[in-house]
Design an enzyme around this catalytic site. Structure first.
Site, PDB file in Angstrom:
ATOM      1  N   GLY A 225       0.823  -1.223   0.000  1.00 58.00           N
ATOM      2  CA  GLY A 225       0.000   0.000   0.000  1.00 58.00           C
ATOM      3  C   GLY A 225       0.848   1.260   0.000  1.00 58.00           C
ATOM      4  O   GLY A 225       0.349   2.348  -0.304  1.00 58.00           O
ATOM      5  N   SER A 227       3.559   1.374  -1.878  1.00 56.79           N
ATOM      6  CA  SER A 227       4.175   1.377  -3.199  1.00 56.79           C
ATOM      7  C   SER A 227       3.832   2.644  -3.969  1.00 56.79           C
ATOM      8  O   SER A 227       2.705   3.154  -3.866  1.00 56.79           O
ATOM      9  CB  SER A 227       3.680   0.185  -4.010  1.00 56.79           C
ATOM     10  OG  SER A 227       4.326  -0.961  -3.569  1.00 56.79           O
TER      11      SER A 227
HETATM   12  C1  4AZ Z   1       4.117  -3.973  -1.481  1.00 57.82           C
HETATM   13  O1  4AZ Z   1       3.631  -5.077  -1.550  1.00 57.82           O
HETATM   14  C2  4AZ Z   1       5.404  -3.782  -0.734  1.00 57.82           C
HETATM   15  N1  4AZ Z   1       9.042  -3.819   2.666  1.00 57.82           N
HETATM   16  C3  4AZ Z   1       6.022  -2.567  -0.711  1.00 57.82           C
HETATM   17  C4  4AZ Z   1       7.199  -2.397  -0.005  1.00 57.82           C
HETATM   18  C5  4AZ Z   1       7.753  -3.458   0.646  1.00 57.82           C
HETATM   19  C6  4AZ Z   1       7.144  -4.701   0.642  1.00 57.82           C
HETATM   20  C7  4AZ Z   1       5.955  -4.862  -0.062  1.00 57.82           C
HETATM   21  C8  4AZ Z   1       9.038  -3.253   1.402  1.00 57.82           C
HETATM   22  O2  4AZ Z   1       3.592  -2.995  -2.024  1.00 57.82           O
END
Ligand code: 4AZ
Length: 313
Positions: A225, A227
């Site tokens: 989330g 990202s």
């Molecule tokens: C994701 O799934 C995600 N720990 C983003 C960042 C990280 C792991 C998963 C980094 O959007």
């Protein structure tokens, strides 16, 4: 003498107008928090292991909504463009996308929404390796830049040693044991940038377009989330300006010991951004290592002030 005095007043008016123009174009210069708030003001816990953030500290942070629910983070590049991650937009219709901006609270009723006109995913985005995980969103109408909507700066500097005081923000999950728990208040966490060879050793599928960052104590990280959100840092000798060094991309879990988060390395994509935005008719021009915009360099402004001083003396 009289003629000189007349000339002086003739010269003063255009000079004042020029300086006015210079200052209004400086007003929303990238990467500057206009509130003077520091990054260290709250202790409440919540991203993974972070704290609530005020939008005035991270005024470039936006939320990307799909069908009205939170999808990913993004950052303001200028009034037309938002930067995010390609992997956020797998099978997403851009007519259903909206940007929310100028707030740190997703539950605010009067939240400002902006429609997305076009979505540009990187043509070499690899959805398996998550290489080239970068996307550009062109808005339908320009953002009204203000104290809580300020573009983030970008920099060509690819040397990770150039950066200090790095933070990541997002509305992603705060609790890995229950991924349904999503905060309504924006979260921030401080992370350190790690050397690429150390990251490559810990995370074998890392490409040169990625960087990794984590905290010395486990439990502090970006997560699902978050990202698309920005990883921002100061330059070693300029603590007043914030630059986007990374885009939250992926990780092996969240906040685990010796498994730092992975980010798209923004400096690798400035040419792509410049080309795409120009092709779309809304060129993004990044400032080359200067806090002053291109048309009015800091030196030019100082020179104008000097001439004005001579004329009024
Ligand atoms: C994701 O799934 C995600 N720990 C983003 C960042 C990280 C792991 C998963 C980094 O959007």
């Amino acid at each position: 003498m009289k003629r000189w005095k007349g000339r002086r007043t003739d010269l003063l008016l255009p000079l004042v107008l020029l300086l006015f123009g210079a200052h209004s174009s400086l007003a929303w210069v990238c990467g500057r928090q206009m509130s003077g708030r520091s990054q260290e003001h709250s202790n409440a816990s919540a991203i993974i292991g972070g704290k609530p953030a005020n939008i005035l500290e991270f005024p470039w942070h936006v939320g990307i909504m799909n069908h009205g629910s939170h999808l990913c983070g993004g950052s303001i590049l200028n009034e037309w463009w938002v930067l995010s991650a390609s992997h956020c937009f797998d099978q997403v219709e851009n007519s259903k996308l909206e940007i929310i901006h100028g707030t740190d609270d997703l539950s605010t009723k009067s939240i400002k929404h902006q429609k997305v006109d076009k979505l540009f995913l990187h043509p070499k985005f690899d959805d398996w390796l998550l290489d080239n995980d970068i996307a550009l969103l062109l808005l339908k109408s320009p953002l009204n830049l203000s104290i809580n909507r300020i573009p983030i700066c970008t920099s060509e500097d690819s040397d990770l040693k150039a950066w200090r005081n790095c933070w990541v923000t997002g509305w992603g999950v705060t609790n890995t044991s229950d991924e349904r728990v999503q905060p309504t208040s924006l979260q921030k966490v401080k992370v350190d940038l790690y050397r690429w060879d150390w990251c490559g050793y810990l995370l074998p599928l890392l490409t040169k377009n990625m960087l990794c960052a984590g905290a010395p104590d486990p439990g502090k990280d970006a997560c699902q989330g978050d990202s698309g959100g920005a990883l921002v840092c100061n330059k070693k000798r300029n603590t007043a300006t914030w630059y986007q060094v990374g885009i939250v991309s992926w990780g092996m879990g969240c906040g685990k010991k010796n498994l730092p988060g992975v980010y798209t390395k923004v400096s690798s994509y400035l040419r792509w951004i410049t080309k795409q935005t120009a092709k779309a008719g809304r060129p993004y021009v990044y400032e080359q290592n200067s806090a002053c915009p291109l048309v009015f360099s800091c030196r030019a402004i100082l020179f104008l002030y000097f001439v004005m001083f001579l004329l009024t003396w």
